[in-house]
Scaffold this active site. Sequence first.
Site, PDB file in Angstrom:
ATOM      1  N   VAL A 128       0.838  -1.209   0.000  1.00 37.12           N
ATOM      2  CA  VAL A 128       0.000   0.000   0.000  1.00 37.12           C
ATOM      3  C   VAL A 128       0.869   1.254   0.000  1.00 37.12           C
ATOM      4  CG1 VAL A 128      -1.870  -1.200   1.207  1.00 37.12           C
ATOM      5  CG2 VAL A 128      -0.122   0.051   2.543  1.00 37.12           C
ATOM      6  N   HIS A 144      -4.451  -4.458  -2.252  1.00 41.80           N
ATOM      7  CA  HIS A 144      -4.760  -4.209  -0.838  1.00 41.80           C
ATOM      8  C   HIS A 144      -4.975  -2.722  -0.553  1.00 41.80           C
ATOM      9  CE1 HIS A 144      -2.738  -8.260   0.427  1.00 41.80           C
ATOM     10  NE2 HIS A 144      -3.878  -8.424  -0.192  1.00 41.80           N
TER      11      HIS A 144
HETATM   12  N1  APR Z   1      14.168  -8.838  -0.604  1.00 45.46           N
HETATM   13  C1  APR Z   1      13.358  -9.894  -0.917  1.00 45.46           C
HETATM   14  N2  APR Z   1      12.502 -10.478  -0.029  1.00 45.46           N
HETATM   15  C2  APR Z   1      12.485  -9.977   1.214  1.00 45.46           C
HETATM   16  C3  APR Z   1      13.325  -8.890   1.626  1.00 45.46           C
HETATM   17  C4  APR Z   1      14.195  -8.327   0.646  1.00 45.46           C
HETATM   18  N3  APR Z   1      15.004  -7.339   0.953  1.00 45.46           N
HETATM   19  N4  APR Z   1      13.079  -8.637   2.949  1.00 45.46           N
HETATM   20  C5  APR Z   1      12.125  -9.528   3.342  1.00 45.46           C
HETATM   21  N5  APR Z   1      11.773 -10.327   2.305  1.00 45.46           N
HETATM   22  C6  APR Z   1      10.760 -11.389   2.275  1.00 45.46           C
HETATM   23  C7  APR Z   1      10.605 -12.143   3.593  1.00 45.46           C
HETATM   24  O1  APR Z   1      11.434 -13.280   3.589  1.00 45.46           O
HETATM   25  C8  APR Z   1       9.116 -12.531   3.580  1.00 45.46           C
HETATM   26  O2  APR Z   1       8.952 -13.814   2.995  1.00 45.46           O
HETATM   27  O3  APR Z   1       9.526 -10.749   2.045  1.00 45.46           O
HETATM   28  C9  APR Z   1       8.472 -11.479   2.675  1.00 45.46           C
HETATM   29  C10 APR Z   1       7.565 -10.467   3.388  1.00 45.46           C
HETATM   30  O4  APR Z   1       6.487 -11.180   3.929  1.00 45.46           O
HETATM   31  P1  APR Z   1       5.366 -10.425   4.804  1.00 45.46           P
HETATM   32  O5  APR Z   1       6.011  -9.561   5.792  1.00 45.46           O
HETATM   33  O6  APR Z   1       4.457 -11.499   5.278  1.00 45.46           O
HETATM   34  O7  APR Z   1       4.650  -9.456   3.758  1.00 45.46           O
HETATM   35  P2  APR Z   1       3.591  -9.817   2.607  1.00 45.46           P
HETATM   36  O8  APR Z   1       3.788 -11.194   2.087  1.00 45.46           O
HETATM   37  O9  APR Z   1       3.608  -8.719   1.637  1.00 45.46           O
HETATM   38  O10 APR Z   1       2.200  -9.776   3.454  1.00 45.46           O
HETATM   39  C11 APR Z   1       0.999  -9.964   2.741  1.00 45.46           C
HETATM   40  O11 APR Z   1      -0.274  -9.462   4.702  1.00 45.46           O
HETATM   41  O12 APR Z   1      -0.444  -8.235   6.589  1.00 45.46           O
HETATM   42  C12 APR Z   1      -0.969  -8.396   5.334  1.00 45.46           C
HETATM   43  O13 APR Z   1      -2.069  -6.853   3.924  1.00 45.46           O
HETATM   44  C13 APR Z   1      -0.812  -7.164   4.463  1.00 45.46           C
HETATM   45  O14 APR Z   1      -0.151  -7.001   2.136  1.00 45.46           O
HETATM   46  C14 APR Z   1       0.144  -7.635   3.356  1.00 45.46           C
HETATM   47  C15 APR Z   1      -0.103  -9.115   3.331  1.00 45.46           C
END
Ligand code: APR
Length: 265
Positions: A128, A144
Amino acid sequence: MTSFLLTKVRYTPRHRQRSRRPPMSHDRNMDTIKAKLAQARSVTVLTGAGISADSGVPTFRGADGLWRNFRPEELASPEAFARDPRLVWEWYNWRRGLIATKRPNPAHVALAAMERRFEHCWLITQNVDGLHRAAGSENVSEIHGNIWRVRCTGCGEVTENREVPIPILPHCGACGALLRPHIVWFGESLDPDDLERSAAALRSCQVMLIIGTSGVVYPAASFAPIAKAAGAFVVELNLDPTPNSGLVDLSLQGRAKDLVPRLLD
Ligand code: APR
């Protein structure tokens, strides 16, 4: 099209599908992906919080993730907003203040360039933060929502608002009702047009790239199997293994800012 609910499925280690593929070097994997991209006319990209981590935007479930320090049921649900809109707006003001100082990183910039390189290139983001558009991407579904938009709880009007902080509590200029962040909260449906557009992109691409998402939140977590079933070559670029790692054609671990630009070399 069936309306999708934004529900979270808790992922446990026993779900991890062990990849039966022999480990291949990063370079050989990168060459394979670039060869697939060179043959593709249509590419679909799904991104999550990990792509913005290199810009300094906190992820949700990482070591310093938002959900480690805050409870989503208290801050990111319609029930929470009905119960205490001031608390929810204070939290979103904190996130807006944080994101306002962040800039797109090389991964966002590379994806914007990729859009111009392919006949069809669609970007579906769970983020977002608005950093994809800030990097120049135009073919974007923000499934989202967007933290720089507000929606009236009365007349439903959606407007852009970049005030940092936004005065609490904000009200609609047209009908005077309370404004809420234009974000899809847990338990809420996604925009049917966004889903329709995303489904079309997933079903028509030759290559799908999944970048920086933990793959535990639906319906986005169901997108890789949809593209795979439609015959796409599916690639995951992520810092850590995820539930998708075992079902994609290639999974590379690393930082998005390092891996994504290499796709365009
Ligand atoms: N480069 C690549 N991957 C990365 C990096 C990076 N620098 N830093 C972290 N990650 C990976 C982590 O290993 C993890 O698997 O990105 C992922 C982030 O996961 P989440 O924090 O769960 O985020 P996301 O998957 O976008 O969450 C989905 O959940 O809370 C809700 O609505 C919210 O859009 C969000 C949704």
